[in-house]
Design an enzyme around this catalytic site. Structure first.
Site, PDB file in Angstrom:
ATOM      1  N   LYS A  87      32.130  33.975  48.903  1.00  0.00           N
ATOM      2  CA  LYS A  87      33.162  35.124  48.718  1.00  0.00           C
ATOM      3  C   LYS A  87      33.628  35.917  49.658  1.00  0.00           C
ATOM      4  O   LYS A  87      34.335  36.769  49.666  1.00  0.00           O
ATOM      5  CB  LYS A  87      31.920  36.134  48.129  1.00  0.00           C
ATOM      6  N   SER A 126      36.340  39.618  39.136  1.00  0.00           N
ATOM      7  CA  SER A 126      36.433  40.529  40.212  1.00  0.00           C
ATOM      8  C   SER A 126      37.927  41.049  39.996  1.00  0.00           C
ATOM      9  O   SER A 126      38.916  40.217  39.386  1.00  0.00           O
ATOM     10  CB  SER A 126      36.512  39.902  41.694  1.00  0.00           C
ATOM     11  N   TYR A 151      39.814  32.119  47.173  1.00  0.00           N
ATOM     12  CA  TYR A 151      38.563  32.763  46.680  1.00  0.00           C
ATOM     13  C   TYR A 151      38.751  33.343  45.357  1.00  0.00           C
ATOM     14  O   TYR A 151      38.198  33.313  44.288  1.00  0.00           O
ATOM     15  CB  TYR A 151      37.821  33.627  47.463  1.00  0.00           C
ATOM     16  N   LYS A 155      38.054  32.800  40.901  1.00  0.00           N
ATOM     17  CA  LYS A 155      37.499  33.907  40.077  1.00  0.00           C
ATOM     18  C   LYS A 155      38.489  33.697  38.703  1.00  0.00           C
ATOM     19  O   LYS A 155      37.937  33.508  37.573  1.00  0.00           O
ATOM     20  CB  LYS A 155      37.691  35.218  40.409  1.00  0.00           C
ATOM     21  N   TYR A 180      34.589  43.066  38.674  1.00  0.00           N
ATOM     22  CA  TYR A 180      33.880  44.127  39.570  1.00  0.00           C
ATOM     23  C   TYR A 180      35.185  44.660  40.411  1.00  0.00           C
ATOM     24  O   TYR A 180      36.057  43.849  40.969  1.00  0.00           O
ATOM     25  CB  TYR A 180      33.161  43.715  40.285  1.00  0.00           C
ATOM     26  N   ASN A 202      34.005  43.071  54.748  1.00  0.00           N
ATOM     27  CA  ASN A 202      34.251  44.402  53.748  1.00  0.00           C
ATOM     28  C   ASN A 202      34.032  45.726  54.536  1.00  0.00           C
ATOM     29  O   ASN A 202      33.349  45.835  55.591  1.00  0.00           O
ATOM     30  CB  ASN A 202      33.193  44.456  52.709  1.00  0.00           C
ATOM     31  N   ARG A 234      41.116  52.250  46.434  1.00  0.00           N
ATOM     32  CA  ARG A 234      40.410  51.411  45.893  1.00  0.00           C
ATOM     33  C   ARG A 234      39.373  51.890  44.892  1.00  0.00           C
ATOM     34  O   ARG A 234      39.145  53.302  45.066  1.00  0.00           O
ATOM     35  CB  ARG A 234      39.600  50.618  46.907  1.00  0.00           C
TER      36      ARG A 234
END
Ligand code: WQD
Length: 341
Positions: A87, A126, A151, A155, A180, A202, A234
């Site tokens: 991820k 995601s 990545y 998804k 998510y 992150n 975000r």
């Protein structure tokens, strides 16, 4: 009769929190992980939180079809939640083949085994599938956009694979896609949390590692965005809220409440928060001063994205309840636990 849920990648950050919530909701859980991207810390933490020492753990690679088939023969799997995937966005740009091979093969194997067994499938998707949305908040009907990384593309592709396979199965296979937004925080027990390997990509793990002294300084990537304070927006969702959404989704599947054979839900708070707001909230709620500086924008970053979670709220009855402050407190407690403080 208790239902059994297989959690692939169940020793990881999201997988371990979901395992806790499933067990506490009365499900039997089988955890399967190859420990390629995590150690046993969180799995041991899950046992301590739930008080369940006998959680079945299968160490295996979901790219190994024989191992996947054996797993579905060994346990009465009513539903499988598929987290097992690589991820790291940046790494996927550098090594696309590694990501396509692992993330697609593992999902194809799980899907084939689930279809054979008649197990429900819940796929960990995601918000990255929305790319840079034309308008916010995004709903499940917001058009997906070409992913900005391999990545993210895995998804999107896995969503299509699930949708097409469910459709062709004519009701035999059913599944849910959970998209998510930005999962952050840790379990309030501080026994499980995010454990990034190496330098965190992150934001929140970088913040907590800077605050504890593992990192010198947090770089805020860009403060010249067209947002109120110039930093990106975000939808940061507490990891326990996110984990509970999986319990709602599993019960929707196993209790026959689904309205379509393949359903998709945004799992977010619906509240946009900027990087700077998050940093200021972290300092305030934890009483720590963070060393940070403004740096150039990071390639591939989206200016602003946050969820319209209405569908998950109304259809699943799930709603995020934790405040950003509570989440950042738990994130800090987890970092201190890791440092033995
Ligand atoms: C958030 C904001 C950064 C680090 C990614 C994946 C997504 C999902 C969640 C896996 C951005 C800023 C970050 C730092 C910073 N991953 N930032 N300094 O990029 O929104 O989403 O993680 O499922 O699929 O795309 O999350 O935490 O990396 O960044 O300023 O050291 O924080 O620029 O604005 P992102 P993030």
């Amino acid at each position: 009769m208790k239902k059994t849920v297989l959690v692939s990648g169940g020793a990881g950050f999201i997988g371990s929190h979901v395992t806790v919530e499933l067990i506490q909701a009365g499900y039997d859980v089988v955890v399967a992980d190859n420990f390629s991207n995590c150690d046993r810390t969180c799995f041991e933490g899950v046992k301590r939180i739930t008080g369940k020492e006998d959680i079945p753990l299968e160490v295996m690679d979901f790219c190994d079809m024989e191992a996947v088939k054996a797993l579905f023969q060994k346990y009465p799997i009513d539903a499988v939640i598929h987290f097992a995937a690589y991820k790291a966005v940046g790494e996927s740009v550098a090594q696309p083949l590694k990501y396509y091979k692992n993330n697609l093969t593992s999902f194809l194997n799980v899907l084939e085994a689930a279809q054979e067994k008649g197990s429900f499938v819940l796929f960990s998707s995601s918000a990255t599938v929305y790319g840079e949305p034309d308008s916010v908040p995004v709903t499940e009907a917001t058009p997906r956009k070409p992913a900005t990384s391999p990545y993210g593309n895995t998804k999107t592709i896995c969503e299509d694979i699930l949708r097409d396979t469910v459709k062709a199965s004519e009701g035999k296979l059913k599944g849910i896609l959970l998209r998510y937004f930005n999962p952050i925080g840790a379990h309030p027990s501080a026994l499980i949390g995010e454990l990034p390997r190496g330098v965190p990509n992150n934001l929140v793990p970088f913040i907590t590692q800077t605050a504890i002294g593992k990192r010198e300084c947090l770089s805020i990537f860009g403060n010249d965005y067209p947002t109120p304070d110039g930093t990106c927006l975000r939808d940061y969702i507490d990891i326990v809220d996110l984990a509970k959404a999986h319990v709602f989704a599993v019960s929707r599947m196993v209790e026959g409440k689904m309205k379509q054979d393949c359903e998709v839900f945004n799992v977010g708070t619906g509240r946009p928060v900027s990087v700077l707001e998050l940093v200021n909230a972290f300092e305030k709620v934890n009483g720590v001063k963070l060393n940070y500086k403004f740096a150039p924008r990071r390639a591939g970053d989206v200016t602003a994205i946050w969820a319209d979670p209405t569908l998950a709220n109304t259809e699943m009855g799930w709603k995020a309840t934790r405040t950003v402050e509570e989440t950042l407190k738990a994130a800090w407690a987890w970092e201190k636990h890791l440092a033995g403080k």
